[in-house]
Design an enzyme around this catalytic site. Structure first.
Site, PDB file in Angstrom:
ATOM      1  N   ARG A  52      66.954-100.777 -86.882  1.00  0.00           N
ATOM      2  CA  ARG A  52      66.487-100.960 -85.496  1.00  0.00           C
ATOM      3  C   ARG A  52      67.601-100.483 -84.581  1.00  0.00           C
ATOM      4  NH1 ARG A  52      65.255-101.225 -80.826  1.00  0.00           N
ATOM      5  NH2 ARG A  52      63.706-102.621 -79.880  1.00  0.00           N
ATOM      6  N   GLU A  60      55.346 -98.552 -78.190  1.00  0.00           N
ATOM      7  CA  GLU A  60      54.723 -98.735 -79.499  1.00  0.00           C
ATOM      8  C   GLU A  60      53.651 -97.675 -79.740  1.00  0.00           C
ATOM      9  OE1 GLU A  60      55.560-100.944 -81.762  1.00  0.00           O
ATOM     10  OE2 GLU A  60      57.013-102.052 -80.559  1.00  0.00           O
ATOM     11  N   ARG A 104      66.311-106.131 -90.337  1.00  0.00           N
ATOM     12  CA  ARG A 104      66.624-104.725 -90.089  1.00  0.00           C
ATOM     13  C   ARG A 104      68.076-104.571 -89.640  1.00  0.00           C
ATOM     14  NH1 ARG A 104      61.757-103.593 -85.903  1.00  0.00           N
ATOM     15  NH2 ARG A 104      62.891-105.319 -84.917  1.00  0.00           N
TER      16      ARG A 104
END
Length: 252
Positions: A52, A60, A104
């Site tokens: 990330r 998105e 992440r």
């Protein structure tokens, strides 16, 4: 004496960590997959890791059970152009955790000497994400401000959308009117709910009537029986409607 030296070195290392925060890593790795503008998958040694990107928030894209956001596909395409199958360098931030709550890695991504996290904001394909502290926060905010000022990427689309919103609504209304009235099986006469005037459906002035105010009549008699008079431009006839194309007046 031999035992004192290792202990001293260890204590000194702890002090440095407390002053400088977590040590930065500089992992060189291959990009395997790009989920969207701010999340990628990489190969580090024998492991696959999801990364990330620190300090950015990209729109998105559409998923199976989730609709996409404005400019999401453009942001994804931008990231793929710069990162797909590329060898990159990852760097930690001393103010950030090693991983987020989803496991992440939190990293800056470098392509050579280019900091991708900064570039995607600079080019207008992502926002600065400042919910959590990070070292380059002020820089990223400034890059976003400049991208917005000069209308780059999504900011250009936002500005254009705002400027053309009313025009698009008018075009949509006009298109709807045309599709409703260009067939011989459709009502031949049109009026506005707010007007005491009616028009032939081909009258140029019909385009200026808001769709929500449209009224239709099947005959000249029906229109006049509603208490309305013919338009002074088209006179309620097809021949007059042709002449109305040069008219500039709007229905009253």
């Amino acid at each position: 004496m031999k035992q004192i030296i290792p202990v001293t070195v260890f204590c000194f290392s702890i002090i440095l960590l407390s002053i400088n925060g977590l040590p930065k890593t500089h992992d060189t790795c291959l990009v395997l997959y790009i989920f969207d503008g701010d999340t990628i998958q990489v190969q580090i040694d024998d492991a696959k890791e999801t990364v990330r990107l620190i300090g950015i928030d990209a729109p998105e894209i559409k998923h199976e059970n989730k609709s996409g956001q404005f400019f999401g596909e453009e942001s994804l395409k931008y990231a793929k152009t710069l990162l797909q199958a590329k060898t990159i360098r990852l760097e930690r931030d001393s103010l950030c955790a090693d991983r987020d709550i989803y496991g992440r890695l939190l990293r800056y991504v470098y392509i050579g000497d280019i900091l991708f996290n900064a570039k995607i904001i600079e080019d207008g394909y992502a926002y600065a994400y400042c919910t959590f502290p990070f070292e380059k926060k002020a820089k990223f905010l400034e890059l976003e401000k400049e991208a917005r000022r000069i209308n780059r990427g999504l900011w250009a689309a936002v500005t254009e959308g705002i400027n053309q919103k009313n025009q698009n609504q008018v075009n949509s209304q006009n298109s709807s009117i045309t599709s409703t009235t260009d067939s011989s099986c459709k009502p031949e006469f049109v009026a506005s709910k707010k007007s005491r005037v009616f028009h032939h459906r081909d009258c140029e002035l019909v385009k200026s009537i808001s769709q929500r105010n449209l009224l239709f009549f099947n005959s000249y008699e029906e229109a006049t029986h509603s208490g309305r008079r013919p338009c002074k431009v088209c006179r309620g006839t097809k021949e007059g409607a042709i002449a109305s194309k040069n008219a500039t007046k709007t229905p009253k």
